[in-house]
Design an enzyme around this catalytic site. Structure first.
Site, PDB file in Angstrom:
ATOM      1  N   THR A  69       0.833  -1.203  -0.033  1.00 32.79           N
ATOM      2  CA  THR A  69      -0.048  -0.118  -0.101  1.00 32.79           C
ATOM      3  C   THR A  69       0.833   1.078   0.038  1.00 32.79           C
ATOM      4  O   THR A  69       2.120   1.003   0.467  1.00 32.79           O
ATOM      5  CB  THR A  69      -0.640   0.010   1.435  1.00 32.79           C
TER       6      THR A  69
ATOM      7  N   ARG B 180     -13.027  -8.529  -1.769  1.00 30.42           N
ATOM      8  CA  ARG B 180     -12.430  -8.503  -0.139  1.00 30.42           C
ATOM      9  C   ARG B 180     -11.886  -7.031  -0.486  1.00 30.42           C
ATOM     10  O   ARG B 180     -11.058  -6.423  -1.465  1.00 30.42           O
ATOM     11  CB  ARG B 180     -11.150  -9.300   0.003  1.00 30.42           C
ATOM     12  N   VAL B 181     -12.103  -6.003   0.646  1.00 30.08           N
ATOM     13  CA  VAL B 181     -11.826  -4.852   0.944  1.00 30.08           C
ATOM     14  C   VAL B 181     -10.958  -4.774   2.234  1.00 30.08           C
ATOM     15  O   VAL B 181     -11.391  -5.055   3.399  1.00 30.08           O
ATOM     16  CB  VAL B 181     -12.975  -3.962   0.913  1.00 30.08           C
ATOM     17  N   GLY B 182      -9.744  -3.961   2.298  1.00 27.81           N
ATOM     18  CA  GLY B 182      -8.888  -3.828   3.237  1.00 27.81           C
ATOM     19  C   GLY B 182      -9.206  -2.598   4.101  1.00 27.81           C
ATOM     20  O   GLY B 182     -10.223  -2.133   4.066  1.00 27.81           O
ATOM     21  N   ASP B 183      -8.177  -2.048   4.742  1.00 29.78           N
ATOM     22  CA  ASP B 183      -8.369  -0.947   5.516  1.00 29.78           C
ATOM     23  C   ASP B 183      -8.339   0.309   4.650  1.00 29.78           C
ATOM     24  O   ASP B 183      -8.791   1.552   5.105  1.00 29.78           O
ATOM     25  CB  ASP B 183      -7.292  -0.898   6.581  1.00 29.78           C
TER      26      ASP B 183
ATOM     27  N   THR C  86      -0.172   0.914   6.554  1.00 28.60           N
ATOM     28  CA  THR C  86      -0.018  -0.079   5.698  1.00 28.60           C
ATOM     29  C   THR C  86       0.208  -1.540   6.459  1.00 28.60           C
ATOM     30  O   THR C  86       0.401  -1.224   7.680  1.00 28.60           O
ATOM     31  CB  THR C  86       1.266  -0.007   4.703  1.00 28.60           C
ATOM     32  N   GLY C  87       0.087  -2.510   5.746  1.00 27.14           N
ATOM     33  CA  GLY C  87       0.166  -3.982   6.330  1.00 27.14           C
ATOM     34  C   GLY C  87      -1.057  -4.491   6.355  1.00 27.14           C
ATOM     35  O   GLY C  87      -2.223  -4.291   5.502  1.00 27.14           O
TER      36      GLY C  87
ATOM     37  N   GLY D 170      -4.567  -5.336   6.707  1.00 30.50           N
ATOM     38  CA  GLY D 170      -5.875  -4.408   6.903  1.00 30.50           C
ATOM     39  C   GLY D 170      -6.824  -4.857   7.658  1.00 30.50           C
ATOM     40  O   GLY D 170      -7.483  -4.108   8.385  1.00 30.50           O
TER      41      GLY D 170
HETATM   42  N1  GLY Z   1      -3.290  -2.330   4.224  1.00 31.96           N
HETATM   43  C1  GLY Z   1      -3.932  -2.697   2.795  1.00 31.96           C
HETATM   44  C2  GLY Z   1      -4.839  -3.954   2.614  1.00 31.96           C
HETATM   45  O1  GLY Z   1      -4.911  -4.679   3.909  1.00 31.96           O
HETATM   46  O2  GLY Z   1      -5.594  -4.107   2.014  1.00 31.96           O
END
Ligand code: GLY
Length: 375
Positions: A226, A254-257, A277-278, A280
């Site tokens: 990210t 799938r949606v992250g943070d 980042t990392g 999510g």
């Molecule tokens: N931090 C990015 C994700 O997990 O999608």
């Protein structure tokens, strides 16, 4: 319609806000919250380690008089359009079906504006679509086909092939390694000569040094990557952006943070900004970036604010599959924060992370603070 809007505006701007505050025991703390600036200060831009060029560009834009939102978005556009960065935009690693789905969010402090897109396909610069959501709609988050159709109407090219030769090859290698019982095989199993495309040779191992700069976290075969970039200008105005291709080989949808306000990005123009980042999922559960900004509101330094939020991520990680033999998370999370005074800092769960920062036009990579030293 207009009288309803006027009523809401009048009510919110007059007695209601004060009366509401008065009912809460923390009213005094909230009222005292804005961080005051001692005169004109230096502008600062901070980003994840893959954002060295991004902070340079963003700082140039700010020094030329540009708005912080334009600055950070111009900065991350460099990375979104870079086919060599496998974590963001064009060249980002795809989902399990081999389709690149991108997430991004932006927040503009002075106007309290926000926009985001999730699971967006076919567009190289999701951060620009997020800006368009903020500028041209009454909404904050558009997803999937709706986000793509919105982008098309706004004039974006929505039919870009976001896979590069390299990301396609890495997806094929991953697919072939999944099960000995399906019909997917690697070129080696087929007896074909190894694919050597894009100058990278055989499948890259994200643990290699060169890859560390690109992929901020690694969990077996599952890289997350990210870019987050935040800026404060001389007047104390703050903006931030986070953009990503998300977890490699994710379940479609799938949606992250990154596109979720408060999780992968949060900006409060009275206080500061933070992005992550990392992994999510860990940041979503702890609403990480909002936690960091609230910590700064309570006068924590940006670095301490990040570390405290990371402690919370660790406390929330109880699933055995996410813990190493030492009982600590087997993944990484990074936070990048700055406050209205131009103080900045970054921290990660594990040592070895870096961040990019530009102060007065000098861009550099610096070591992030951390909770645990890697063995
Ligand atoms: N931090 C990015 C994700 O997990 O999608």
């Amino acid at each position: 319609m207009s009288s309803r809007r006027n009523f809401l505006r009048t009510t919110a701007g007059a007695g209601l806000g004060a009366a509401t505050l008065g009912r809460f025991p923390f009213a005094r703390e909230l009222a005292a919250a804005p961080i005051s600036r001692a005169g004109a200060l230096r502008p600062v831009v901070i980003a994840s380690a893959n954002g060295l060029q991004a902070v340079e560009r963003a700082m140039q834009t700010i020094q030329a008089g540009g708005d912080t939102i334009e600055a950070v978005v111009q900065g991350v556009n460099i990375v979104e359009l870079d086919p060599q960065d496998n974590s963001v935009g064009y060249g980002g690693l795809p989902n399990e079906d081999g389709v690149v789905q991108l997430d991004a969010s932006v927040m503009h402090g002075p106007t309290r504006g926000a926009g985001a897109v999730a699971s967006l396909e076919g567009v190289k610069t999701p951060s620009r679509v997020a800006v368009a959501v903020m500028r041209y709609t009454d909404h904050v988050l558009l997803v999937g086909a709706g986000a793509r159709e919105f982008a098309r109407k706004l004039g974006f090219n929505v039919n870009e092939d976001l896979l590069t030769e390299d990301s396609r090859r890495r997806w094929l290698e991953w697919r072939a390694s999944l099960s000995p019982d399906d019909d997917w095989i690697s070129p080696e199993e087929a007896g074909a000569p190894p694919l050597r495309t894009g100058g990278r040779g055989a499948m890259a191992d994200p643990r290699r040094d060169g890859e560390r700069a690109l992929l901020d976290s690694y969990d077996g075969l599952r890289p997350w990557g990210t870019i987050n970039c935040n800026a404060v200008d001389r007047n104390g105005n703050i903006s931030g952006v986070t953009t990503t291709s998300g977890l490699a080989w994710k379940i479609p949808g799938r949606v992250g943070d990154s596109p979720i306000l408060g999780a992968g990005l949060y900006v409060d123009n009275d206080v500061g900004a933070c992005g992550s980042t990392g992994r999510g999922e860990a940041v979503l559960k702890t609403v990480g970036s909002h936690t960091v900004v609230e910590n700064m509101r309570r006068r924590m330094s940006p670095t301490d604010a990040c570390l405290e939020a990371l402690h919370r991520v660790v406390r929330w990680t109880v699933e055995k599959r996410l813990l190493g033999p030492d009982g600590r998370p087997n993944f990484n999370v990074n936070f990048y924060a700055l406050n209205k005074n131009g103080d900045y800092g970054a921290a990660a769960i594990w040592s070895g992370s870096r961040f990019a920062v530009s102060v007065d036009g000098r861009a550099q990579l610096r070591d992030s603070a951390y909770l645990f030293q890697r063995a």
